[in-house]
Design a protein around this motif. Structure first.
Motif, PDB file in Angstrom:
ATOM      1  N   SER A  39       9.224 -11.400  -6.757  1.00 51.92           N
ATOM      2  CA  SER A  39       8.374 -11.516  -5.565  1.00 51.92           C
ATOM      3  C   SER A  39       8.076 -10.171  -4.918  1.00 51.92           C
ATOM      4  O   SER A  39       7.116 -10.039  -4.147  1.00 51.92           O
ATOM      5  N   ALA A  40       8.878  -9.159  -5.229  1.00 50.23           N
ATOM      6  CA  ALA A  40       8.654  -7.830  -4.643  1.00 50.23           C
ATOM      7  C   ALA A  40       7.526  -7.082  -5.341  1.00 50.23           C
ATOM      8  O   ALA A  40       7.007  -6.100  -4.795  1.00 50.23           O
ATOM      9  N   LEU A  41       7.155  -7.531  -6.541  1.00 47.95           N
ATOM     10  CA  LEU A  41       6.127  -6.846  -7.327  1.00 47.95           C
ATOM     11  C   LEU A  41       4.864  -7.692  -7.355  1.00 47.95           C
ATOM     12  O   LEU A  41       4.718  -8.597  -8.174  1.00 47.95           O
ATOM     13  N   GLN A  42       3.960  -7.410  -6.441  1.00 43.31           N
ATOM     14  CA  GLN A  42       2.707  -8.145  -6.357  1.00 43.31           C
ATOM     15  C   GLN A  42       1.655  -7.524  -7.274  1.00 43.31           C
ATOM     16  O   GLN A  42       1.862  -6.462  -7.864  1.00 43.31           O
ATOM     17  N   SER A  43       0.506  -8.177  -7.376  1.00 38.91           N
ATOM     18  CA  SER A  43      -0.539  -7.702  -8.280  1.00 38.91           C
ATOM     19  C   SER A  43      -1.111  -6.349  -7.869  1.00 38.91           C
ATOM     20  O   SER A  43      -1.686  -5.641  -8.692  1.00 38.91           O
ATOM     21  N   ASP A  44      -0.949  -5.988  -6.590  1.00 40.53           N
ATOM     22  CA  ASP A  44      -1.485  -4.703  -6.130  1.00 40.53           C
ATOM     23  C   ASP A  44      -0.383  -3.699  -5.769  1.00 40.53           C
ATOM     24  O   ASP A  44      -0.663  -2.660  -5.174  1.00 40.53           O
ATOM     25  N   THR A  45       0.860  -3.987  -6.145  1.00 42.27           N
ATOM     26  CA  THR A  45       1.968  -3.107  -5.758  1.00 42.27           C
ATOM     27  C   THR A  45       1.776  -1.686  -6.262  1.00 42.27           C
ATOM     28  O   THR A  45       2.018  -0.720  -5.542  1.00 42.27           O
ATOM     29  N   PHE A  46       1.346  -1.541  -7.514  1.00 44.68           N
ATOM     30  CA  PHE A  46       1.235  -0.213  -8.126  1.00 44.68           C
ATOM     31  C   PHE A  46      -0.196   0.332  -8.072  1.00 44.68           C
ATOM     32  O   PHE A  46      -0.505   1.319  -8.745  1.00 44.68           O
ATOM     33  N   MET A  63       7.841 -10.143 -16.571  1.00 45.68           N
ATOM     34  CA  MET A  63       7.260  -8.823 -16.754  1.00 45.68           C
ATOM     35  C   MET A  63       6.408  -8.485 -15.528  1.00 45.68           C
ATOM     36  O   MET A  63       5.646  -9.338 -15.050  1.00 45.68           O
ATOM     37  N   PRO A  64       6.512  -7.281 -14.988  1.00 44.41           N
ATOM     38  CA  PRO A  64       5.704  -6.913 -13.812  1.00 44.41           C
ATOM     39  C   PRO A  64       4.218  -6.899 -14.143  1.00 44.41           C
ATOM     40  O   PRO A  64       3.819  -6.527 -15.249  1.00 44.41           O
ATOM     41  N   LEU A  65       3.414  -7.308 -13.184  1.00 43.75           N
ATOM     42  CA  LEU A  65       1.977  -7.420 -13.391  1.00 43.75           C
ATOM     43  C   LEU A  65       1.240  -6.183 -12.902  1.00 43.75           C
ATOM     44  O   LEU A  65       1.733  -5.439 -12.061  1.00 43.75           O
ATOM     45  N   SER A  66       0.036  -6.005 -13.441  1.00 42.49           N
ATOM     46  CA  SER A  66      -0.894  -4.965 -12.973  1.00 42.49           C
ATOM     47  C   SER A  66      -0.268  -3.586 -12.935  1.00 42.49           C
ATOM     48  O   SER A  66      -0.296  -2.885 -11.920  1.00 42.49           O
ATOM     49  N   LEU A  67       0.307  -3.181 -14.055  1.00 33.60           N
ATOM     50  CA  LEU A  67       0.887  -1.844 -14.128  1.00 33.60           C
ATOM     51  C   LEU A  67      -0.222  -0.804 -14.297  1.00 33.60           C
ATOM     52  O   LEU A  67      -1.303  -1.106 -14.804  1.00 33.60           O
ATOM     53  N   PRO A  68       0.039   0.442 -13.902  1.00 32.27           N
ATOM     54  CA  PRO A  68      -0.970   1.498 -14.078  1.00 32.27           C
ATOM     55  C   PRO A  68      -1.367   1.650 -15.540  1.00 32.27           C
ATOM     56  O   PRO A  68      -0.513   1.675 -16.431  1.00 32.27           O
ATOM     57  N   ALA A  69      -2.650   1.779 -15.786  1.00 34.27           N
ATOM     58  CA  ALA A  69      -3.170   1.799 -17.158  1.00 34.27           C
ATOM     59  C   ALA A  69      -2.690   2.997 -17.960  1.00 34.27           C
ATOM     60  O   ALA A  69      -2.669   2.946 -19.198  1.00 34.27           O
ATOM     61  N   ASN A  70      -2.296   4.079 -17.310  1.00 37.04           N
ATOM     62  CA  ASN A  70      -1.864   5.284 -18.024  1.00 37.04           C
ATOM     63  C   ASN A  70      -0.374   5.315 -18.328  1.00 37.04           C
ATOM     64  O   ASN A  70       0.139   6.330 -18.824  1.00 37.04           O
ATOM     65  N   GLY A 109       0.772  -1.235   0.000  1.00 41.91           N
ATOM     66  CA  GLY A 109       0.000   0.000   0.000  1.00 41.91           C
ATOM     67  C   GLY A 109       0.798   1.276   0.000  1.00 41.91           C
ATOM     68  O   GLY A 109       0.230   2.358   0.154  1.00 41.91           O
ATOM     69  N   VAL A 110       2.119   1.197  -0.205  1.00 41.08           N
ATOM     70  CA  VAL A 110       2.942   2.411  -0.120  1.00 41.08           C
ATOM     71  C   VAL A 110       2.574   3.427  -1.205  1.00 41.08           C
ATOM     72  O   VAL A 110       2.725   4.627  -1.019  1.00 41.08           O
ATOM     73  N   PHE A 111       2.065   2.941  -2.337  1.00 42.07           N
ATOM     74  CA  PHE A 111       1.704   3.852  -3.428  1.00 42.07           C
ATOM     75  C   PHE A 111       0.190   4.099  -3.519  1.00 42.07           C
ATOM     76  O   PHE A 111      -0.259   4.821  -4.421  1.00 42.07           O
TER      77      PHE A 111
END
Length: 352
Positions: free
Chosen positions: A181-188, A207-214, A160-162
């Motif tokens: 492992s540091a990049l979870q589906s809700d990290t961003f 590839m990192p998952l669930s990146l911001p759509a913009n 939740g830091v972001f």
């Protein structure tokens, strides 16, 4: 659409210099009778330019502690020092801070007093590159627009830091120690206006998952990524600049239309393990494929539109927009095949 993209990127890259220059111009005509007041308020270790009273320059002073920051300061320069801690006390009166440069110090997570950053309600730019951080500091001010954390030792991103950083447009985490492992589906999650994400020079294999759509710019150079998931870029439909140089991508790791994405204008796949050019979109303008294992190029096969159809429409149709093609460091022998030039009529440079 393209004009809007370029306008956003121009603002992202030039806002620092333009903003600072504009503020300097505002204070060039400052009344000299106020200079003595500003000088007396200035920490003795620092420099307070009379023509720029909202700035405090404490860089390159060998400081081990943050001095007391006057209330008038907007721009704080503390880079290239020996600072290890960020206590709340020096910032008590500095309620108008917009910009803090703390690059090249010795700041650790334990040295950041809880809440000291989040209390900076107007902070827009936070620069903490080249420190000793092992995780993204938290909590952060919700006002932030740019967060630069490159060249630390970050291996963890707290949950939740972001989540509340809706104003953040640029996040730089390159050259840290991030694993998949540091990049979870809700990290961003929460970064609804992020335009640039830099995770280059880490230890990612996926590839990192669930990146911001913009997201407009995605930098993943110097990792160990082997596979692009099917339809990966449908979740970031605005991505324009994509850098995957120095990874472990092979032909088998790229879906048949993995990079056939209309939003991508600049695609960099240098220093990978490709033996052929992957299918591209007609909108692509810059393609970097140098230092792979490509042996030959067939313009008819890689042309994103039918060459016969292109002949019918000429320069007024949907002809490919590729302007720059880099193929050096492969096993390709000149000359450039004629069908490459027939397909990509807008090419201005080919490096082979």
């Amino acid at each position: 659409m393209i004009l809007k993209v370029y306008t956003s990127l121009l603002l992202l890259f030039l806002v620092n210099s333009v903003w600072t220059r504009t503020v300097r111009q505002v204070y060039n005509d400052l009344d000299p009778e106020h200079w003595s007041h500003y000088s007396s308020e200035c920490p003795q270790e620092c420099f307070c330019p009379p023509s720029f009273p909202n700035a405090l320059y404490c860089d390159n002073k060998g400081l081990k502690e943050v001095p007391a920051i006057p209330a008038r300061i907007w721009y704080l320069y503390l880079q290239n020092n020996l600072i290890e801690t960020l206590p709340e006390k020096p910032f008590v009166n500095a309620t108008h801070l917009r910009w803090i440069n703390l690059n090249k110090n010795k700041i650790t997570n334990n040295g950041i007093e809880r809440g000291v950053l989040s209390k900076m309600k107007r902070l827009l730019y936070l620069l903490l590159e080249d420190n000793e951080l092992e995780e993204v500091p938290a909590p952060l001010p919700v006002s932030l627009e740019q967060l630069r954390l490159a060249r630390n030792k970050i291996s963890r991103i707290p949950d939740g830091v972001f989540s509340n950083l809706e104003n953040l447009t640029m996040l730089d985490l390159h050259q840290n120690s991030l694993l998949d492992s540091a990049l979870q589906s809700d990290t961003f999650q929460g970064l609804n206006n992020l335009m640039q994400l830099n995770i280059a020079k880490n230890a990612l294999k996926k590839m990192p998952l669930s990146l911001p759509a913009n997201t407009l710019q995605l930098f993943l150079d110097n990792n160990s990524i082997e596979v692009i998931p099917e339809n990966y870029f449908s979740a970031i439909p605005k991505v324009t600049f994509l850098r995957l140089n120095y990874n472990k991508l092979s032909d088998d790791g790229i879906p048949s239309n993995g990079f056939n994405v209309s939003s991508i204008l600049d695609l960099q796949l240098s220093h990978n393990q490709l033996t052929k050019i992957p299918p591209i979109n007609a909108h692509l303008e810059h393609l970097h494929l140098d230092h792979n294992k490509i042996k030959n190029v067939n313009g008819t096969q890689i042309c994103p539109v039918s060459i016969a159809l292109e002949e019918d429409y000429g320069y007024y149709g949907n002809i490919p927009r590729l302007r720059y093609l880099r193929l050096d460091g492969n096993e390709i022998q000149p000359p450039i095949p004629l069908d490459i030039m027939i397909c990509f009529r807008l090419l201005q440079a080919v490096v082979i």
